[in-house]
Scaffold this motif. Sequence first.
Motif, PDB file in Angstrom:
ATOM      1  N   MET A  47     -64.927 -21.372   0.090  1.00  0.00           N
ATOM      2  CA  MET A  47     -64.443 -20.183  -0.614  1.00  0.00           C
ATOM      3  C   MET A  47     -63.035 -19.813  -0.200  1.00  0.00           C
ATOM      4  N   GLU A  48     -62.289 -19.301  -1.164  1.00  0.00           N
ATOM      5  CA  GLU A  48     -60.993 -18.684  -0.874  1.00  0.00           C
ATOM      6  C   GLU A  48     -61.275 -17.287  -0.318  1.00  0.00           C
ATOM      7  N   ARG A  49     -60.260 -16.696   0.319  1.00  0.00           N
ATOM      8  CA  ARG A  49     -60.452 -15.363   0.909  1.00  0.00           C
ATOM      9  C   ARG A  49     -60.905 -14.329  -0.124  1.00  0.00           C
ATOM     10  N   LYS A  50     -60.337 -14.389  -1.302  1.00  0.00           N
ATOM     11  CA  LYS A  50     -60.672 -13.409  -2.341  1.00  0.00           C
ATOM     12  C   LYS A  50     -62.154 -13.491  -2.709  1.00  0.00           C
ATOM     13  N   GLU A  51     -62.628 -14.699  -2.879  1.00  0.00           N
ATOM     14  CA  GLU A  51     -64.029 -14.940  -3.225  1.00  0.00           C
ATOM     15  C   GLU A  51     -64.958 -14.506  -2.085  1.00  0.00           C
ATOM     16  N   PHE A  52     -64.575 -14.847  -0.862  1.00  0.00           N
ATOM     17  CA  PHE A  52     -65.358 -14.493   0.325  1.00  0.00           C
ATOM     18  C   PHE A  52     -65.386 -12.973   0.508  1.00  0.00           C
ATOM     19  N   ALA A  53     -64.253 -12.332   0.266  1.00  0.00           N
ATOM     20  CA  ALA A  53     -64.164 -10.870   0.370  1.00  0.00           C
ATOM     21  C   ALA A  53     -65.129 -10.217  -0.614  1.00  0.00           C
ATOM     22  N   SER A  54     -65.175 -10.748  -1.823  1.00  0.00           N
ATOM     23  CA  SER A  54     -66.083 -10.216  -2.838  1.00  0.00           C
ATOM     24  C   SER A  54     -67.539 -10.360  -2.390  1.00  0.00           C
ATOM     25  N   LEU A  55     -67.879 -11.514  -1.835  1.00  0.00           N
ATOM     26  CA  LEU A  55     -69.230 -11.749  -1.318  1.00  0.00           C
ATOM     27  C   LEU A  55     -69.585 -10.727  -0.238  1.00  0.00           C
ATOM     28  N   CYS A  56     -68.624 -10.421   0.619  1.00  0.00           N
ATOM     29  CA  CYS A  56     -68.858  -9.515   1.748  1.00  0.00           C
ATOM     30  C   CYS A  56     -68.681  -8.042   1.383  1.00  0.00           C
ATOM     31  N   GLY A  57     -68.155  -7.768   0.188  1.00  0.00           N
ATOM     32  CA  GLY A  57     -67.957  -6.396  -0.240  1.00  0.00           C
ATOM     33  C   GLY A  57     -66.780  -5.702   0.429  1.00  0.00           C
ATOM     34  N   VAL A  58     -65.738  -6.491   0.736  1.00  0.00           N
ATOM     35  CA  VAL A  58     -64.536  -5.955   1.375  1.00  0.00           C
ATOM     36  C   VAL A  58     -63.299  -6.489   0.654  1.00  0.00           C
ATOM     37  N   LEU A  64     -58.754 -11.248   6.096  1.00  0.00           N
ATOM     38  CA  LEU A  64     -57.628 -11.758   6.878  1.00  0.00           C
ATOM     39  C   LEU A  64     -57.630 -11.134   8.282  1.00  0.00           C
ATOM     40  N   LYS A  65     -57.904  -9.849   8.361  1.00  0.00           N
ATOM     41  CA  LYS A  65     -57.971  -9.159   9.642  1.00  0.00           C
ATOM     42  C   LYS A  65     -59.114  -9.722  10.498  1.00  0.00           C
ATOM     43  N   TRP A  66     -60.270  -9.975   9.874  1.00  0.00           N
ATOM     44  CA  TRP A  66     -61.393 -10.563  10.602  1.00  0.00           C
ATOM     45  C   TRP A  66     -61.014 -11.925  11.169  1.00  0.00           C
ATOM     46  N   GLU A  67     -60.426 -12.770  10.296  1.00  0.00           N
ATOM     47  CA  GLU A  67     -60.118 -14.145  10.687  1.00  0.00           C
ATOM     48  C   GLU A  67     -58.984 -14.243  11.698  1.00  0.00           C
ATOM     49  N   SER A  68     -58.157 -13.217  11.787  1.00  0.00           N
ATOM     50  CA  SER A  68     -57.052 -13.242  12.751  1.00  0.00           C
ATOM     51  C   SER A  68     -57.474 -12.688  14.112  1.00  0.00           C
ATOM     52  N   GLY A  69     -58.695 -12.168  14.196  1.00  0.00           N
ATOM     53  CA  GLY A  69     -59.172 -11.602  15.458  1.00  0.00           C
ATOM     54  C   GLY A  69     -58.676 -10.193  15.706  1.00  0.00           C
ATOM     55  N   GLU A  70     -58.069  -9.575  14.706  1.00  0.00           N
ATOM     56  CA  GLU A  70     -57.534  -8.226  14.868  1.00  0.00           C
ATOM     57  C   GLU A  70     -58.596  -7.144  14.700  1.00  0.00           C
ATOM     58  N   CYS A  71     -59.753  -7.497  14.177  1.00  0.00           N
ATOM     59  CA  CYS A  71     -60.786  -6.503  13.904  1.00  0.00           C
ATOM     60  C   CYS A  71     -61.649  -6.289  15.140  1.00  0.00           C
ATOM     61  N   TYR A  83     -75.905 -10.170   8.652  1.00  0.00           N
ATOM     62  CA  TYR A  83     -77.019 -10.146   7.702  1.00  0.00           C
ATOM     63  C   TYR A  83     -76.587 -10.641   6.326  1.00  0.00           C
ATOM     64  N   LYS A  84     -75.445 -10.146   5.835  1.00  0.00           N
ATOM     65  CA  LYS A  84     -74.950 -10.566   4.514  1.00  0.00           C
ATOM     66  C   LYS A  84     -74.724 -12.070   4.450  1.00  0.00           C
ATOM     67  N   LEU A  85     -74.168 -12.610   5.523  1.00  0.00           N
ATOM     68  CA  LEU A  85     -73.833 -14.036   5.544  1.00  0.00           C
ATOM     69  C   LEU A  85     -75.002 -14.905   6.004  1.00  0.00           C
ATOM     70  N   ARG A  86     -76.046 -14.262   6.506  1.00  0.00           N
ATOM     71  CA  ARG A  86     -77.195 -14.980   7.095  1.00  0.00           C
ATOM     72  C   ARG A  86     -76.714 -15.913   8.206  1.00  0.00           C
ATOM     73  N   THR A  87     -75.779 -15.389   8.994  1.00  0.00           N
ATOM     74  CA  THR A  87     -75.169 -16.149  10.084  1.00  0.00           C
ATOM     75  C   THR A  87     -75.144 -15.293  11.340  1.00  0.00           C
ATOM     76  N   PRO A  88     -75.907 -15.655  12.367  1.00  0.00           N
ATOM     77  CA  PRO A  88     -75.826 -14.879  13.613  1.00  0.00           C
ATOM     78  C   PRO A  88     -74.522 -15.190  14.343  1.00  0.00           C
ATOM     79  N   PHE A  89     -73.930 -14.177  14.932  1.00  0.00           N
ATOM     80  CA  PHE A  89     -72.714 -14.359  15.722  1.00  0.00           C
ATOM     81  C   PHE A  89     -73.104 -14.408  17.189  1.00  0.00           C
ATOM     82  N   SER A  90     -72.384 -15.193  17.958  1.00  0.00           N
ATOM     83  CA  SER A  90     -72.666 -15.272  19.390  1.00  0.00           C
ATOM     84  C   SER A  90     -71.401 -14.947  20.162  1.00  0.00           C
ATOM     85  N   PHE A  91     -71.581 -14.690  21.431  1.00  0.00           N
ATOM     86  CA  PHE A  91     -70.468 -14.367  22.302  1.00  0.00           C
ATOM     87  C   PHE A  91     -70.239 -15.520  23.269  1.00  0.00           C
ATOM     88  N   PRO A  92     -69.017 -15.612  23.806  1.00  0.00           N
ATOM     89  CA  PRO A  92     -68.759 -16.690  24.779  1.00  0.00           C
ATOM     90  C   PRO A  92     -69.634 -16.494  26.017  1.00  0.00           C
TER      91      PRO A  92
END
Length: 135
Positions: A47-58, A64-71, A83-92
Amino acid sequence: MSLAEKIRTARTGESLFDDMPPEQIYAIKARVQIAIAIFNERERRGMERKEFASLCGVTQETVLKWESGECNFTVEELAKLSYKLRTPFSFPPIPAYAKSRTAIPMQGQYGHNKSTHYTGWGTSLQGEMSAAFSG
């Protein structure tokens, strides 16, 4: 001084993290790991960012802010995205020096105080998250 400001004014060979406490360095690593996971998930879906943003409702700017680590996500925001992505996030992993520190006092289930050590921190939650997203 913010990390962005440190990077902008740094000289070659100068450490950006010498004056930061270890938990702040860990938090930065966690934000970067989440940013990479979000980027990889978008790429995995082709997906392009625009398409992914639409999926996530943002907005695209938010992605871009999420992917740059600024969020700096709240727990609720990260849980909703997971939950939206059905992807659990983990920490280092917690660095070895942190595992040897004194236990953190926590309020027990029945009102008594107990101590929980850093060792294995997050393992059960990670297992629960994996179980929630499988099947």
